[in-house]
Design a protein around this motif. Sequence first.
Motif, mmCIF file in Angstrom:
data_model
loop_
_atom_site.group_PDB
_atom_site.id
_atom_site.type_symbol
_atom_site.label_atom_id
_atom_site.label_comp_id
_atom_site.label_asym_id
_atom_site.label_seq_id
_atom_site.Cartn_x
_atom_site.Cartn_y
_atom_site.Cartn_z
ATOM 1 N N LEU A 442 0.835 -1.193 0.000
ATOM 2 C CA LEU A 442 0.000 0.000 0.000
ATOM 3 C C LEU A 442 0.871 1.245 0.000
ATOM 4 N N LYS A 443 0.610 2.133 -0.952
ATOM 5 C CA LYS A 443 1.301 3.416 -1.008
ATOM 6 C C LYS A 443 0.288 4.515 -0.710
ATOM 7 N N GLU A 444 0.558 5.271 0.347
ATOM 8 C CA GLU A 444 -0.354 6.327 0.779
ATOM 9 C C GLU A 444 0.124 7.689 0.265
ATOM 10 N N TYR A 445 -0.829 8.452 -0.289
ATOM 11 C CA TYR A 445 -0.528 9.787 -0.806
ATOM 12 C C TYR A 445 -1.553 10.787 -0.263
ATOM 13 N N VAL A 446 -1.178 12.054 -0.304
ATOM 14 C CA VAL A 446 -2.127 13.136 -0.059
ATOM 15 C C VAL A 446 -2.024 14.108 -1.233
ATOM 16 N N LYS A 447 -3.151 14.744 -1.540
ATOM 17 C CA LYS A 447 -3.168 15.736 -2.627
ATOM 18 C C LYS A 447 -3.452 17.111 -2.039
ATOM 19 N N LEU A 448 -2.578 18.029 -2.347
ATOM 20 C CA LEU A 448 -2.734 19.405 -1.910
ATOM 21 C C LEU A 448 -2.654 20.281 -3.155
ATOM 22 N N LYS A 449 -3.764 20.931 -3.515
ATOM 23 C CA LYS A 449 -3.904 21.680 -4.768
ATOM 24 C C LYS A 449 -3.648 20.737 -5.942
ATOM 25 N N ASP A 450 -2.617 21.011 -6.766
ATOM 26 C CA ASP A 450 -2.378 20.112 -7.911
ATOM 27 C C ASP A 450 -1.129 19.260 -7.710
ATOM 28 N N SER A 451 -0.674 19.136 -6.466
ATOM 29 C CA SER A 451 0.525 18.358 -6.159
ATOM 30 C C SER A 451 0.173 17.113 -5.363
ATOM 31 N N ILE A 452 0.898 16.037 -5.649
ATOM 32 C CA ILE A 452 0.726 14.770 -4.941
ATOM 33 C C ILE A 452 1.959 14.534 -4.067
#
Length: 1008
Positions: A442-452
Amino acid sequence: MVSEVSDRVRFDNECRNQSKTASSHALHLLFLNIAFLQYCSDTEDLFGDYDSIVSDSSSLAKLDRVGQNMRPHDIDHTTSSRCPVVLLAGNPDFTSLKSSTGPKQSCDDSMTESFLEDFTDDAFLDMPSSQLAFLQDPQTADRNCYTDEDKTSMPMRHPEKSVSTEDRNERHIAPKARKSVSDHLKRAMMANAATPSSVSRTAVQKEAVVTEEISVAMQAMESVSMVTTDLGPFFGLPTKVKELICNLKGIKDLYEWQKTCLNLDSVQQRRNLIYSLPTSGGKTLVAEILILKELLCRKRDALFILPYVSLVQEKVRGLASFGLELDFMVEEYAGSKGRFPPVKGRGKRSLYIATIEKAHGLVNSLIEANRLDNVGLVVVDELHMLGDGSRGAIIEMTLAKVLYISKSTQIIGMSATLGNVQDIQKFLKAENYTNDFRPVELKEYVKLKDSIYEVDPKEEECFRFSRLLNFKYSSAMQKIDQDHIVALVTEVIPSQSCLVFCPTKKNCENVAEMICKYLKEDFIQHKQAEKAVLLGELRSSGNGSLCPVLKKTVPYGLAYHHSGLTSEERKLVEEAYSAGVLCLLTCTSTLAAGINLPARRVILRSPYVAADFLKRSQYKQMVGRAGRAGIDTHGESILILQDKDKVLKLVSAPMEICISNLMHSDGKGVLSLILSVIGLNITNSLEQIRDFMSGTLLSVQEKQVCLERSLWEVTQECVELLKEKGLVTVSTEPQDGTLQVTKLGREIVHSNPFKSLDLTYCDLLYRDLSKGLESLMLNSFLHLIYLVTPYDMVSQCKPDWMVYFRQFTLLSAAEQKMCAAVGVSESFVARKAAGQNVKKNIDQVVVSRLYLALVLLSLLKETDLWSVADRFQLSRGFIQTLLSSSSVFCSCVLHFTEELEEFWPFKALLTELTRRLTYCVQAELIPLMEVAGVMERRAKQLYNAGYKTLAHLANADPNILAKTVENLFKKQANQIVASAKMLLNEKADALQEEMDDLMMFPLDLLSL
């Protein structure tokens, strides 16, 4: 001689608690001792018996023929390398002693050469002296052995004197000529007579020794039946179980952590265990193997507790085939299904699969029937729900009762990772096994505006920049899709699957529609035929009605999933998603806790559930759905954020702790638990109640939860409150002081087969039923429906006054009179519909409850949920929840009235109403809908195809069934047939139990 026999008795005593071979050994010695005693007693005429044999030429001739017949057999075995003369130490191999299939022989004839030749010299060190003298004769030194079924091998008495394979082979190089059986018998008896005995024994002593031998053998057999649990190579289970898991589940091998867990000492020694792993780690399979081991090896029942009805039904369907193949019962306890107490198995073991509430009622009924010890294993899924409000309190009550009453019942808890697992361990007296295994990374990401950003706890801010989104947005599209959801989902669909978790039900529908607006027409072409079939089935489930949102989204391969759907719609959507017909679901957090629907990518639309910020455990449960074992190499989760700082605690903070909920809602849980333990005769004094409460999770966490007063003070206050309410009384016997429940208290304990009636409503229900008896209207269901409309549903619905007035005017004069009797007149409803103020005080609970009763009445009349939902402007999901809650509460009221004589008329009336509310379909479909997983649409298909009864389904050929019924897969057909067979067996057992009770001879029958 007595000392020699005593040695054998001591040896047998040492074998009592060993494996099954020990039991065979004890029986073998028993037979040998009896045989030796028949020829060794000083008080018997040995020569008389010998002469009688010698004079009987026919008997000797028979023995000679037996000896002649055995010679070629002996030669064959001499040349066989498989024939062991002496068993290796520590590895005994006993064969069973079988009776002869030939003509019946006398006791003298039964002592054939096999008793003499099957044993080595070492094995006879403690034989009677006469036998040793005979065996030490040089002419009888060499012995051949047999591995025939009718021979018995003897274990070595001295393990240190083992014989190697080479030595054994050397003994058989040159076998000597075999003497006849009759010669051996003559020689043995002559030796008995000629050899002096150093110890004199009487017939009484002989009988005592034989009796002791029998006792030793029987005790060894009983011990083995309790201890021996190994039936095969698959973790103690037969190979057939492994084959079934492979064939029915498609699992060919277990993960390493599963093998480790199943081989833990706590599992082998049946100690309580909690094991924690991430979502999708394979926890359930371990539980199922342990359940099968309890059912098949230990021959005891098992209870499997699951949090939701859908999970119970899924598990019943999945394990019914195992039950048929391995001969145990699978019983469903969910919704209104389940019998209290359960039917006795008549030789078969039972697996009870139950929701949290039903499991509590099941345990209560087993306690009352004094049958809780029959349950050898309790498995609790989602054990961390101990900290989940009133449902957590019910789990704690259930487990506390099991721990207190049945010390031999093992408890296994499956859980997500907990921050205070030590508290749960102390409560359950359990060990803990934890592993961070996931079948797919599992790879966890967050998105803030247009950046991952990738989540990395090693980084200072827990995040590491990964990439920028590469998707061209128009200005209009940017305004509508500010979170770039379309860009994120189109990176994986339609070739792979995606779940989008939304904070509210309405947001699920809006997001699904929004995504469809910006998808290309190519998405419509993907699996177009299958999606057309799905739309047809959805329309059929709604009796021709189709949700307008699903009508737009399904052609693109999208759908929403939340409690606003009917159970049949949810089932169709889930099956279509699992089959790949749908590639994306927008859903609420309930999907993460329910049926397993994994995805390549999971997107969290917001870190909120409604207005509440996500708990870390909820977050882990949602992102845990990412990654499909056997399909994906990895899974991805993306959390959409507006503010990075707020979410730091979500992705990096420790897990929440699990707190007892018995003090939930001002201590209602403690009050209900104390009333229950007194009513079930678990405790009958303050000291016993104190002892019971010390075994709860609340006691473990007393310092954290009971801040203002101690648990003992809380307990005393609750007992006094129960006395004040007239639910508990103290025995009037002098110097007794025993606590007892009153008649009303007993009815509250028994009011609901799976949990006690909420004490908040018990007085109100009693008043309503008493008032109802004064003017009970029987020419309509309305009055009865009003009495069983759940009190706790009232706050979830506000009446639409125009709809209320319109429906009120459609009632008959008798029905309107009944409404006025409970406190709602036509003039009051008319004024409210006109927007006028009403000065007269009206009980709003009664008004809202009557409104819900009108909804239920319309359902019973029409059975068309869609049209009723449209008429009352309510969601179809809410109406279905109302229907299921009403059927459960109706059963509760039925049990409440059964033992109170004043309410006797309700028994027959509410029994039929419960059945109608449970299914709410045409009467002919009810038998089919009793089968797990068969809902109204499928029941209609089966009925129209000629499968009109439960017997039709139980005896159906799954292949023909799959071909006959439209859109029914072979796997589904197999599950339906297996579930129908299991249900049919359960009904047959219930009838058989009833017949046995009728035919039972009365023990108190008077006799002259």
